[in-house]
Design a protein around this motif. Structure first.
Motif, PDB file in Angstrom:
ATOM      1  N   SER A  16       0.831  -1.205   0.000  1.00  0.00           N
ATOM      2  CA  SER A  16       0.000   0.000   0.000  1.00  0.00           C
ATOM      3  C   SER A  16       0.864   1.252   0.000  1.00  0.00           C
ATOM      4  O   SER A  16       2.006   1.234   0.483  1.00  0.00           O
ATOM      5  CB  SER A  16      -0.917   0.027   1.231  1.00  0.00           C
ATOM      6  OG  SER A  16      -1.809  -1.066   1.246  1.00  0.00           O
ATOM      7  N   ARG A  66      -9.763  -0.998  -4.700  1.00  0.00           N
ATOM      8  CA  ARG A  66      -8.394  -1.020  -4.190  1.00  0.00           C
ATOM      9  C   ARG A  66      -7.898   0.369  -3.794  1.00  0.00           C
ATOM     10  O   ARG A  66      -7.128   0.511  -2.849  1.00  0.00           O
ATOM     11  CB  ARG A  66      -7.447  -1.592  -5.251  1.00  0.00           C
ATOM     12  CG  ARG A  66      -7.761  -3.004  -5.677  1.00  0.00           C
ATOM     13  CD  ARG A  66      -6.661  -3.569  -6.593  1.00  0.00           C
ATOM     14  NE  ARG A  66      -6.525  -2.819  -7.830  1.00  0.00           N
ATOM     15  CZ  ARG A  66      -5.391  -2.227  -8.223  1.00  0.00           C
ATOM     16  NH1 ARG A  66      -4.310  -2.294  -7.463  1.00  0.00           N
ATOM     17  NH2 ARG A  66      -5.340  -1.573  -9.377  1.00  0.00           N
ATOM     18  N   GLN A  81      -5.423   6.731  -1.246  1.00  0.00           N
ATOM     19  CA  GLN A  81      -4.974   5.527  -0.573  1.00  0.00           C
ATOM     20  C   GLN A  81      -4.987   4.386  -1.569  1.00  0.00           C
ATOM     21  O   GLN A  81      -6.037   4.078  -2.141  1.00  0.00           O
ATOM     22  CB  GLN A  81      -5.888   5.209   0.611  1.00  0.00           C
ATOM     23  CG  GLN A  81      -5.529   3.928   1.345  1.00  0.00           C
ATOM     24  CD  GLN A  81      -4.183   4.018   2.038  1.00  0.00           C
ATOM     25  OE1 GLN A  81      -3.866   5.022   2.664  1.00  0.00           O
ATOM     26  NE2 GLN A  81      -3.380   2.958   1.943  1.00  0.00           N
ATOM     27  N   ASN A  83      -4.238   0.459  -2.174  1.00  0.00           N
ATOM     28  CA  ASN A  83      -4.050  -0.850  -1.541  1.00  0.00           C
ATOM     29  C   ASN A  83      -3.943  -1.939  -2.602  1.00  0.00           C
ATOM     30  O   ASN A  83      -4.334  -1.743  -3.755  1.00  0.00           O
ATOM     31  CB  ASN A  83      -5.223  -1.144  -0.614  1.00  0.00           C
ATOM     32  CG  ASN A  83      -5.385  -0.103   0.475  1.00  0.00           C
ATOM     33  OD1 ASN A  83      -4.418   0.447   0.979  1.00  0.00           O
ATOM     34  ND2 ASN A  83      -6.629   0.171   0.850  1.00  0.00           N
TER      35      ASN A  83
END
Length: 125
Positions: A16, A66, A81, A83
């Motif tokens: 991440s 994601r 963000q 991930n």
């Protein structure tokens, strides 16, 4: 408005990262914000966008589930963000801004007036 993206780097697949985009000026809350990415030889790709107040968000098909976009208007910052990163997410990521219209959020390059300098994300396999 001037934009400064940061947070890129090298990460292994499955990892991440969180990108940040800091905006100058006192009118940040009047802008819709977007993230795009670019790989040499390809067109700039829409990643995510958020409206001026933060209650409407859109994502590109390749990152849905994601990646997550958010903003903090008190800090003049928008975040991405990321991930479950994949090698195909490797790109230079750009944040962009456009004056809020109150209509649907822009998802094409041509709809944004202001661009940051980009931050490189490299995902190793």
């Amino acid at each position: 408005v001037q934009l400064q993206a940061s947070g890129g780097g090298l990460v292994q697949a499955g990892g991440s990262l969180r990108l940040s985009c800091a905006a100058s000026g006192r009118t940040f809350s009047t802008y819709d914000m977007g993230w795009f990415r670019h790989v040499p030889g390809k067109e700039r790709e829409f990643v995510a966008a958020i409206n001026w107040i933060g209650n409407s968000k859109y994502y590109g098909d390749s990152v849905k589930g994601r990646f997550y976009i958010s903003r903090d208007n008190a800090k003049n910052t928008v975040f991405l963000q990321m991930n479950s990163l994949k090698p195909e997410d490797t790109a230079v990521y750009y944040c962009a801004a456009r004056s809020a219209t109150g209509l649907s959020i822009g998802r094409s390059v041509n709809e944004y007036n202001y661009w940051g300098q980009g931050t490189l994300v490299t995902v190793s396999s």
